[in-house]
Write an enzyme that holds these catalytic residues in place. Sequence first.
Site, PDB file in Angstrom:
ATOM      1  N   ASP A   1      19.568  -1.896  -6.040  1.00 40.13           N
ATOM      2  CA  ASP A   1      20.145  -0.569  -6.213  1.00 40.13           C
ATOM      3  C   ASP A   1      19.668  -0.159  -7.597  1.00 40.13           C
ATOM      4  O   ASP A   1      20.152  -0.674  -8.604  1.00 40.13           O
ATOM      5  CB  ASP A   1      21.680  -0.622  -6.160  1.00 40.13           C
ATOM      6  CG  ASP A   1      22.266   0.780  -6.228  1.00 40.13           C
ATOM      7  OD1 ASP A   1      21.927   1.509  -7.177  1.00 40.13           O
ATOM      8  OD2 ASP A   1      23.052   1.148  -5.341  1.00 40.13           O
ATOM      9  N   HIS A   2      18.689   0.732  -7.645  1.00 36.25           N
ATOM     10  CA  HIS A   2      18.019   0.926  -8.944  1.00 36.25           C
ATOM     11  C   HIS A   2      18.945   1.544  -9.989  1.00 36.25           C
ATOM     12  O   HIS A   2      18.677   1.445 -11.174  1.00 36.25           O
ATOM     13  CB  HIS A   2      16.705   1.698  -8.787  1.00 36.25           C
ATOM     14  CG  HIS A   2      16.837   3.180  -8.624  1.00 36.25           C
ATOM     15  ND1 HIS A   2      17.125   3.775  -7.430  1.00 36.25           N
ATOM     16  CD2 HIS A   2      16.716   4.188  -9.520  1.00 36.25           C
ATOM     17  CE1 HIS A   2      17.166   5.085  -7.597  1.00 36.25           C
ATOM     18  NE2 HIS A   2      16.918   5.378  -8.853  1.00 36.25           N
TER      19      HIS A   2
ATOM     20  N   THR B   1       0.836  -1.210   0.000  1.00 40.09           N
ATOM     21  CA  THR B   1       0.000   0.000   0.000  1.00 40.09           C
ATOM     22  C   THR B   1       0.870   1.258   0.000  1.00 40.09           C
ATOM     23  O   THR B   1       0.363   2.365   0.143  1.00 40.09           O
ATOM     24  CB  THR B   1      -0.910   0.015   1.245  1.00 40.09           C
ATOM     25  OG1 THR B   1      -0.072  -0.185   2.394  1.00 40.09           O
ATOM     26  CG2 THR B   1      -1.961  -1.068   1.188  1.00 40.09           C
ATOM     27  N   GLY B   2       2.172   1.094  -0.161  1.00 36.27           N
ATOM     28  CA  GLY B   2       3.090   2.234  -0.025  1.00 36.27           C
ATOM     29  C   GLY B   2       3.407   2.938  -1.335  1.00 36.27           C
ATOM     30  O   GLY B   2       2.966   2.539  -2.426  1.00 36.27           O
TER      31      GLY B   2
ATOM     32  N   HIS C   1      24.413   4.209  -4.673  1.00 32.15           N
ATOM     33  CA  HIS C   1      24.366   4.409  -6.130  1.00 32.15           C
ATOM     34  C   HIS C   1      25.712   4.871  -6.707  1.00 32.15           C
ATOM     35  O   HIS C   1      26.163   4.375  -7.731  1.00 32.15           O
ATOM     36  CB  HIS C   1      23.310   5.456  -6.494  1.00 32.15           C
ATOM     37  CG  HIS C   1      21.954   5.166  -5.941  1.00 32.15           C
ATOM     38  ND1 HIS C   1      21.431   3.902  -5.907  1.00 32.15           N
ATOM     39  CD2 HIS C   1      21.001   5.977  -5.408  1.00 32.15           C
ATOM     40  CE1 HIS C   1      20.215   3.947  -5.374  1.00 32.15           C
ATOM     41  NE2 HIS C   1      19.935   5.191  -5.058  1.00 32.15           N
TER      42      HIS C   1
ATOM     43  N   ASP D   1       0.186  -7.163  10.086  1.00 30.97           N
ATOM     44  CA  ASP D   1       1.157  -6.278  10.749  1.00 30.97           C
ATOM     45  C   ASP D   1       2.484  -7.027  10.812  1.00 30.97           C
ATOM     46  O   ASP D   1       2.567  -8.120  11.379  1.00 30.97           O
ATOM     47  CB  ASP D   1       0.651  -5.929  12.164  1.00 30.97           C
ATOM     48  CG  ASP D   1       1.538  -4.855  12.785  1.00 30.97           C
ATOM     49  OD1 ASP D   1       2.780  -4.926  12.615  1.00 30.97           O
ATOM     50  OD2 ASP D   1       0.999  -3.937  13.432  1.00 30.97           O
TER      51      ASP D   1
ATOM     52  N   LYS E   1      21.305  17.567  -4.146  1.00 36.12           N
ATOM     53  CA  LYS E   1      19.918  17.978  -4.427  1.00 36.12           C
ATOM     54  C   LYS E   1      19.880  19.477  -4.676  1.00 36.12           C
ATOM     55  O   LYS E   1      20.771  20.207  -4.276  1.00 36.12           O
ATOM     56  CB  LYS E   1      19.011  17.618  -3.254  1.00 36.12           C
ATOM     57  CG  LYS E   1      18.842  16.112  -3.104  1.00 36.12           C
ATOM     58  CD  LYS E   1      17.588  15.765  -2.345  1.00 36.12           C
ATOM     59  CE  LYS E   1      17.428  14.263  -2.185  1.00 36.12           C
ATOM     60  NZ  LYS E   1      16.952  13.592  -3.402  1.00 36.12           N
TER      61      LYS E   1
ATOM     62  N   GLU F   1      20.568  16.497  -8.979  1.00 36.51           N
ATOM     63  CA  GLU F   1      19.107  16.512  -8.980  1.00 36.51           C
ATOM     64  C   GLU F   1      18.616  17.935  -8.827  1.00 36.51           C
ATOM     65  O   GLU F   1      19.270  18.751  -8.161  1.00 36.51           O
ATOM     66  CB  GLU F   1      18.579  15.706  -7.796  1.00 36.51           C
ATOM     67  CG  GLU F   1      18.963  14.255  -7.827  1.00 36.51           C
ATOM     68  CD  GLU F   1      18.186  13.488  -6.770  1.00 36.51           C
ATOM     69  OE1 GLU F   1      17.012  13.201  -6.997  1.00 36.51           O
ATOM     70  OE2 GLU F   1      18.760  13.223  -5.703  1.00 36.51           O
TER      71      GLU F   1
END
Length: 484
Positions: free
Chosen positions: A179-180, A12-13, A242, A87, A341, A218
């Site tokens: 690690d995308h 649900t995240g 990354h 849970d 960032k 970013e």
Amino acid sequence: MDAMTFVLFGATGDLAKRKIFPALYRLYIDGKTPERFSIVGSGRREMNDAAFRQQVEQSLTAYSRRPADDRSKVDAFLELFRYCAADASVGTDYRKLLELVEKREGEQNIPQNRLFYLSVAPDFFDVIALHIAESGLGKGSGWKRLIIEKPFGHDLKSARRLNEKLSQAFEEDEVYRIDHYLGKPMVQNLEALEYANPVIQALWNNHYIANVQITASEIVGVEERAGYYDTSGAIRDMFQNHMLQLLMMIAMHLPHMTERDVRAGKRRIVESIRCVSPEEAGSSVVRGQYVAGEVQGKAVPGYTDEPGVAPSSQTDTFVAARLWLDDPFWEGVPFYIRTGKRLKEKSTRIVLEFKNPRGAMHLCGTEQCDPNLMIIEISPNVGVVLRLNSKNLLQEGKLEPIMVDFCANGKDIPEAYEILLSDALQGDATFFAHWNEVEQSWKWVQPVLEAFERNLVPLYSYPAGSNGPEAAGRLLEQDGFTWW
Ligand SMILES: NC(=O)C1=CN([C@@H]2O[C@H](COP(=O)(O)OP(=O)(O)OC[C@H]3O[C@@H](n4cnc5c(N)ncnc54)[C@H](OP(=O)(O)O)[C@@H]3O)[C@@H](O)[C@H]2O)C=CC1
Ligand SMILES: O=C1O[C@H](COP(=O)(O)O)[C@@H](O)[C@H](O)[C@H]1O
């Protein structure tokens, strides 16, 4: 591909909604999921299957890279899903989950091959892994695999503790640490780039390369993730995982990318990174934090004015570093890494700067020719750009840099999560992080964390929308280089 059950904790995240469901759907319509496939989602909140499927469908509408407009395919895909409220800290709830998994295995004649995906807060990683083992979910007659999200530990000690607990429930070769960045198509293309091109392969070493620069900049700020980010900073959020994975991928020399070779190759590189002491960190690491500025024409607040960030926060939103590898191929070649960032542009890329040829000065007419560069654009641009020197015949034959550009922008390129999920479904862990790599990365980062805590490395401010603190530029200037 083996028939299997995909058990998603944290269904649900946010990550499930933005990345996992769209990736599974794309794999499904491309015929890259098993013929007999069951997906069981779990979260804390109560919901029936219909409501869960509705959430999945909404996520496809909002985040799928191609519209989910073929009704019959969408329906068939949604039919794979079931939901179980559980849970994660309550042992008895795993029995409910096991019952549902077994029921679906019976209905679809699926052997007890189970892939567990932990898309939950890191506090639950060990808890869930141990419950999987104890409850019987992980004791089926088929294989089991565990996909685990980042972050893997908060420092070296906690990473080791987590690994120790995971290893009580899963073997190392059953663990797929996501690690995308390793799933980004251009990162997976590095092998071909080097080994299918003798012209590049011959130059991929310290005879020809002056330095290597890895950038992940970013434009976004901390967004709604202050709770997590303010205790992590750029060093834990991006650098430890990354950025060091990109370094391993670019620096290893591997003609064959089998799972074993890649893991051995990355391990050799990560072990060769020269460690710095906390006292030395100040001369090779720069940290920064953004203050108010303008990003793409819009005024944005400084980091400490972001919702959820403590006004006195000393968290790094930018890190740059110079690293040396004690490896024969790379002796004397600095690797510069920077990530931050609220910078000027969104760009992840690796730049190889070549040494200037001796004896070409008469052609350049100046003391130095512009260096040749190979720019590997990872995202959002995807491609390779070569910067070469050539005579401009319209300018009296003056030597000028020209760009040779092979970009795949705008093409329908798969998402990182799609590629990695497809690998995990097939049991291929080549592009997942092995524990050795994770532990060794933490070993490099740990003294730097200590240096940050002891304030041995100054925290520079940089305006949002800039290229980061000027000190990051000085790091290269000392060596006669500049960021590209
Ligand atoms: N979101 C992102 O872009 C990225 C996330 N990650 C990582 O992915 C993981 C998930 O992140 P994200 O989806 O953003 O997190 P969210 O907070 O959006 O979702 C957390 C999920 O965990 C479930 N959950 C919380 N507490 C319990 C509990 N006690 N028992 C069972 N389930 C529980 C929630 O269910 P419910 O709400 O029903 O209680 C929800 O499904 C994290 O490890 C994060 O670091 C990594 C990279 C990017
Ligand atoms: O893992 C993370 O990555 C994103 C950047 O990913 P990208 O694919 O957009 O380059 C970063 O924003 C986030 O803070 C970090 O947790």
